[in-house]
Design a protein around this motif. Structure first.
Motif, PDB file in Angstrom:
ATOM      1  N   ASN A 178      18.313  -4.145  -6.340  1.00 28.11           N
ATOM      2  CA  ASN A 178      17.026  -4.019  -7.017  1.00 28.11           C
ATOM      3  C   ASN A 178      15.961  -4.814  -6.258  1.00 28.11           C
ATOM      4  O   ASN A 178      16.050  -6.032  -6.156  1.00 28.11           O
ATOM      5  CB  ASN A 178      17.145  -4.536  -8.450  1.00 28.11           C
ATOM      6  N   HIS A 179      14.958  -4.097  -5.724  1.00 31.53           N
ATOM      7  CA  HIS A 179      13.915  -4.785  -4.971  1.00 31.53           C
ATOM      8  C   HIS A 179      13.108  -5.736  -5.853  1.00 31.53           C
ATOM      9  O   HIS A 179      12.793  -6.854  -5.443  1.00 31.53           O
ATOM     10  CB  HIS A 179      12.952  -3.758  -4.346  1.00 31.53           C
ATOM     11  N   SER A 180      12.742  -5.300  -7.068  1.00 28.79           N
ATOM     12  CA  SER A 180      11.763  -6.055  -7.845  1.00 28.79           C
ATOM     13  C   SER A 180      12.256  -7.469  -8.140  1.00 28.79           C
ATOM     14  O   SER A 180      11.480  -8.420  -8.074  1.00 28.79           O
ATOM     15  CB  SER A 180      11.426  -5.314  -9.142  1.00 28.79           C
ATOM     16  N   ILE A 181      13.537  -7.638  -8.454  1.00 27.04           N
ATOM     17  CA  ILE A 181      14.015  -8.980  -8.809  1.00 27.04           C
ATOM     18  C   ILE A 181      14.035  -9.880  -7.572  1.00 27.04           C
ATOM     19  O   ILE A 181      13.719 -11.065  -7.653  1.00 27.04           O
ATOM     20  CB  ILE A 181      15.406  -8.911  -9.492  1.00 27.04           C
ATOM     21  N   HIS A 182      14.345  -9.324  -6.416  1.00 26.47           N
ATOM     22  CA  HIS A 182      14.360 -10.156  -5.206  1.00 26.47           C
ATOM     23  C   HIS A 182      12.939 -10.611  -4.843  1.00 26.47           C
ATOM     24  O   HIS A 182      12.725 -11.762  -4.467  1.00 26.47           O
ATOM     25  CB  HIS A 182      14.996  -9.383  -4.049  1.00 26.47           C
ATOM     26  N   VAL A 183      11.994  -9.688  -4.966  1.00 24.82           N
ATOM     27  CA  VAL A 183      10.606 -10.023  -4.653  1.00 24.82           C
ATOM     28  C   VAL A 183      10.071 -11.054  -5.655  1.00 24.82           C
ATOM     29  O   VAL A 183       9.340 -11.980  -5.304  1.00 24.82           O
ATOM     30  CB  VAL A 183       9.760  -8.736  -4.671  1.00 24.82           C
TER      31      VAL A 183
ATOM     32  N   THR B 237      13.753   0.547  -6.482  1.00 28.48           N
ATOM     33  CA  THR B 237      13.435   1.015  -5.141  1.00 28.48           C
ATOM     34  C   THR B 237      12.032   0.573  -4.749  1.00 28.48           C
ATOM     35  O   THR B 237      11.134   0.513  -5.594  1.00 28.48           O
ATOM     36  CB  THR B 237      13.555   2.546  -5.060  1.00 28.48           C
ATOM     37  N   ALA B 238      11.863   0.240  -3.468  1.00 31.43           N
ATOM     38  CA  ALA B 238      10.550  -0.215  -3.009  1.00 31.43           C
ATOM     39  C   ALA B 238       9.529   0.907  -3.083  1.00 31.43           C
ATOM     40  O   ALA B 238       8.333   0.658  -3.098  1.00 31.43           O
ATOM     41  CB  ALA B 238      10.640  -0.734  -1.579  1.00 31.43           C
ATOM     42  N   GLY B 239      10.007   2.143  -3.137  1.00 38.27           N
ATOM     43  CA  GLY B 239       9.098   3.269  -3.235  1.00 38.27           C
ATOM     44  C   GLY B 239       8.810   3.839  -1.879  1.00 38.27           C
ATOM     45  O   GLY B 239       8.158   3.208  -1.051  1.00 38.27           O
ATOM     46  N   PHE B 240       9.318   5.027  -1.642  1.00 44.96           N
ATOM     47  CA  PHE B 240       9.007   5.675  -0.388  1.00 44.96           C
ATOM     48  C   PHE B 240       7.655   6.360  -0.553  1.00 44.96           C
ATOM     49  O   PHE B 240       7.441   7.052  -1.530  1.00 44.96           O
ATOM     50  CB  PHE B 240      10.092   6.676  -0.029  1.00 44.96           C
TER      51      PHE B 240
ATOM     52  N   TYR C   8       0.843  -1.189   0.000  1.00 47.60           N
ATOM     53  CA  TYR C   8       0.000   0.000   0.000  1.00 47.60           C
ATOM     54  C   TYR C   8       0.885   1.249   0.000  1.00 47.60           C
ATOM     55  O   TYR C   8       0.607   2.221  -0.705  1.00 47.60           O
ATOM     56  CB  TYR C   8      -0.935   0.017   1.219  1.00 47.60           C
ATOM     57  N   CYS C   9       1.943   1.231   0.792  1.00 51.22           N
ATOM     58  CA  CYS C   9       2.839   2.387   0.844  1.00 51.22           C
ATOM     59  C   CYS C   9       4.068   2.202  -0.054  1.00 51.22           C
ATOM     60  O   CYS C   9       4.500   3.135  -0.711  1.00 51.22           O
ATOM     61  CB  CYS C   9       3.305   2.636   2.269  1.00 51.22           C
ATOM     62  N   HIS C  10       4.641   0.996  -0.068  1.00 49.08           N
ATOM     63  CA  HIS C  10       5.849   0.762  -0.870  1.00 49.08           C
ATOM     64  C   HIS C  10       5.418   0.165  -2.207  1.00 49.08           C
ATOM     65  O   HIS C  10       5.681  -0.999  -2.504  1.00 49.08           O
ATOM     66  CB  HIS C  10       6.807  -0.140  -0.114  1.00 49.08           C
ATOM     67  N   ASN C  11       4.759   0.986  -3.028  1.00 47.51           N
ATOM     68  CA  ASN C  11       3.990   0.430  -4.140  1.00 47.51           C
ATOM     69  C   ASN C  11       4.806   0.155  -5.391  1.00 47.51           C
ATOM     70  O   ASN C  11       4.279  -0.374  -6.340  1.00 47.51           O
ATOM     71  CB  ASN C  11       2.801   1.353  -4.472  1.00 47.51           C
ATOM     72  N   THR C  12       6.094   0.500  -5.423  1.00 43.00           N
ATOM     73  CA  THR C  12       6.869   0.157  -6.623  1.00 43.00           C
ATOM     74  C   THR C  12       7.782  -1.038  -6.377  1.00 43.00           C
ATOM     75  O   THR C  12       8.623  -1.352  -7.213  1.00 43.00           O
ATOM     76  CB  THR C  12       7.724   1.347  -7.101  1.00 43.00           C
ATOM     77  N   VAL C  13       7.602  -1.719  -5.243  1.00 44.60           N
ATOM     78  CA  VAL C  13       8.549  -2.776  -4.876  1.00 44.60           C
ATOM     79  C   VAL C  13       8.547  -3.919  -5.875  1.00 44.60           C
ATOM     80  O   VAL C  13       9.557  -4.593  -6.063  1.00 44.60           O
ATOM     81  CB  VAL C  13       8.245  -3.287  -3.448  1.00 44.60           C
ATOM     82  N   GLU C  14       7.424  -4.120  -6.587  1.00 41.23           N
ATOM     83  CA  GLU C  14       7.351  -5.243  -7.520  1.00 41.23           C
ATOM     84  C   GLU C  14       7.823  -4.876  -8.925  1.00 41.23           C
ATOM     85  O   GLU C  14       7.944  -5.751  -9.770  1.00 41.23           O
ATOM     86  CB  GLU C  14       5.918  -5.772  -7.596  1.00 41.23           C
ATOM     87  N   ARG C  15       8.018  -3.579  -9.185  1.00 35.84           N
ATOM     88  CA  ARG C  15       8.371  -3.223 -10.563  1.00 35.84           C
ATOM     89  C   ARG C  15       9.529  -2.253 -10.682  1.00 35.84           C
ATOM     90  O   ARG C  15       9.825  -1.787 -11.779  1.00 35.84           O
ATOM     91  CB  ARG C  15       7.147  -2.693 -11.308  1.00 35.84           C
TER      92      ARG C  15
ATOM     93  N   PRO D 190      17.118   7.463  -5.786  1.00 35.85           N
ATOM     94  CA  PRO D 190      15.720   7.822  -5.516  1.00 35.85           C
ATOM     95  C   PRO D 190      15.501   8.253  -4.068  1.00 35.85           C
ATOM     96  O   PRO D 190      16.095   7.707  -3.148  1.00 35.85           O
ATOM     97  CB  PRO D 190      14.970   6.514  -5.808  1.00 35.85           C
ATOM     98  N   ASN D 191      14.640   9.259  -3.913  1.00 40.89           N
ATOM     99  CA  ASN D 191      14.216   9.749  -2.602  1.00 40.89           C
ATOM    100  C   ASN D 191      15.307  10.470  -1.822  1.00 40.89           C
ATOM    101  O   ASN D 191      15.138  10.743  -0.631  1.00 40.89           O
ATOM    102  CB  ASN D 191      13.656   8.620  -1.720  1.00 40.89           C
ATOM    103  N   GLN D 192      16.442  10.756  -2.471  1.00 39.19           N
ATOM    104  CA  GLN D 192      17.479  11.492  -1.746  1.00 39.19           C
ATOM    105  C   GLN D 192      17.143  12.982  -1.700  1.00 39.19           C
ATOM    106  O   GLN D 192      16.520  13.505  -2.613  1.00 39.19           O
ATOM    107  CB  GLN D 192      18.835  11.317  -2.439  1.00 39.19           C
ATOM    108  N   PRO D 193      17.546  13.643  -0.620  1.00 42.39           N
ATOM    109  CA  PRO D 193      17.418  15.101  -0.608  1.00 42.39           C
ATOM    110  C   PRO D 193      18.451  15.732  -1.541  1.00 42.39           C
ATOM    111  O   PRO D 193      19.448  15.101  -1.887  1.00 42.39           O
ATOM    112  CB  PRO D 193      17.673  15.480   0.841  1.00 42.39           C
ATOM    113  N   SER D 194      18.186  16.951  -1.943  1.00 42.28           N
ATOM    114  CA  SER D 194      19.094  17.640  -2.857  1.00 42.28           C
ATOM    115  C   SER D 194      19.292  19.070  -2.388  1.00 42.28           C
ATOM    116  O   SER D 194      18.334  19.739  -2.009  1.00 42.28           O
ATOM    117  CB  SER D 194      18.504  17.654  -4.267  1.00 42.28           C
TER     118      SER D 194
END
Lengths: 220, 198
Positions: free
Chosen positions: A130-135, A79-82, A69-76, B37-41
């Motif tokens: 890379n998160h997506s390949i591990h998942v 980065t898992a997506g902040f 729900y929050c880390h929504n790019t983790v599968e693709r 990604p998500n780093q401050p700048s």
């Protein structure tokens, strides 16, 4: 009679230092190694203060909200997506709307300014994780992120030394789980017999010919 | 022995190995002059390394107002069938269930009855899918709401891919059927199970 160069106790000093100097050197080296592995240096298990006292324990364990729900790019994505502030506000525009704890979230949303969190898992810039390949290949969240559902404030679960990465890359069967259990934080990897985990490695086409331990798998 | 380096010089060079200590102190490989990604700048004024699209622009290929797959509408009308790019089968529904349970169930509930865990904690009323209004609603409506949001619900177009949103729409239809099925339409085996209260 010429003056004595060595005193009467010189032999004793020599014998004591023969033992003491190696002990001292060994002690210094052992202390440095200990420091290198200690949470003081690795930050493993040490929760950091954050601008908002976000609790994974509450959101994961009590509310049962899926990791994605929050880390929504983790599968693709790598980065898992902040989560964007909009993700927080999807619920918190409705619940806890007047909580002072969430004032920084509302400020961020209204003013379009980022919330600056303190990064917990900070990989060196020369590591391309890379998160997506591990998942996709059967590595669950808790394998690296630990018992996240118990963490009120988030802490690093692993020191993230390269030897730890290589442990899995040399023998993936140790930490693999079925794909439908990736986001199950209560799943125990060891609950599946080793033979079935080795079969998963085959089924998921995880290379065991040494490709996973090539330098350029993670370093480019 | 006349050509040997004098001991005096060797003694002076003894401090050189100490330089090795200094080598452990540089971190320019760990923190390279690049953004992740998500780093401050401190270069961009808003403090973000990740850049938002320039106002009034779209990413190439992302603006498809004529596509039912991307909008849930054709010629301004909500579509009543899944777009041709989406094939309805068991794996689509299974995938839709995963996505629904992750993104929608917190408010809508696992059964789509509006009794999710967030709905129970706030003053909001989440509509149930199991009403005549939504049972007869075109599938494009669910897709449009999932994409753009409605009333208090935020849009999920930026968080869930279009294909996954269609899988959710298909699963919502399955949920609606699950709560409103005609027992006579079931196979005989299942009918006896229903009668036995299983």
């Amino acid at each position: 009679m010429s003056a004595q160069i060595f005193s009467r106790t010189a032999n004793a000093y020599l014998r004591v230092s023969l033992i003491a100097i190696p002990l001292l050197l060994g002690g210094i080296i052992a202390a440095l190694i200990g420091l290198y592995l200690s949470p003081w240096y690795t930050e493993a298990g040490v929760a950091k203060a954050q601008p908002i006292a976000f609790s994974h324990a509450h959101h994961v364990s009590q509310l049962k909200i899926d990791c994605r729900y929050c880390h929504n790019t983790v599968e693709r994505a790598a980065t898992a997506g902040f989560p964007a502030t909009e993700t927080c506000m999807s619920c918190h525009s409705q619940v806890w709307t007047t909580s002072p704890l969430l004032q920084p979230v509302r400020d961020s949303y209204q003013n379009n300014t980022p919330i600056i969190w303190n990064r917990i898992y900070d990989l060196p810039a020369f590591v391309y994780f890379n998160h997506s390949i591990h998942v996709a290949k059967g590595v669950g969240c808790t394998t690296c992120h630990g018992q996240i559902q118990t963490m009120a404030l988030t802490a690093k679960a692993q020191p993230l030394y390269m030897g730890w990465c290589l442990g899995c890359h040399r023998d993936p069967a140790q930490n693999i789980r079925p794909r439908d259990q990736i986001f199950n934080v209560d799943y125990d990897v060891q609950s599946l017999p080793l033979a079935e985990r080795q079969q998963l490695v085959v089924d998921y086409k995880i290379p065991t010919d040494g490709r996973l331990t090539n330098c350029y798998t993670c370093h480019r | 022995m006349t050509n040997a380096i004098p001991n005096r010089v060797l003694t002076r060079l003894l401090w050189l190995p100490l330089l090795l200590i200094l080598s452990a102190c540089h971190i320019d490989m760990y923190d390279q002059a690049k953004y992740k990604p998500n780093q401050p700048s401190d270069f961009f004024q808003d403090g973000r390394a990740m850049r938002a699209p320039v106002p009034n622009t779209v990413a190439l290929g992302s603006f498809r107002p004529d596509s039912a797959l991307a909008t849930g509408k054709l010629n301004g009308e909500l579509v009543t069938d899944l777009p041709p790019e989406i094939t309805l089968n068991a794996s689509l529904l299974a995938h839709g269930q995963i996505v629904f349970n992750a993104y929608c169930a917190p408010c809508h509930g696992l059964a789509g009855d509006g009794q999710g865990v967030i709905a129970n904690r706030g003053p909001l009323v989440v509509p149930s899918y199991h009403t005549d209004r939504l049972r007869t609603m075109a599938v494009g409506y669910f897709f449009d709401v999932a994409t753009n949001g409605i009333n208090r619900m935020y849009g999920y177009g930026a968080r869930i891919t279009a294909e996954d949103r269609w899988a959710v729409v298909a699963y919502i239809r399955a949920l609606q059927l699950s709560q409103n099925a005609n027992v006579k339409a079931l196979p005989p085996d299942d009918q006896t199970k229903v009668k036995a209260g299983q």
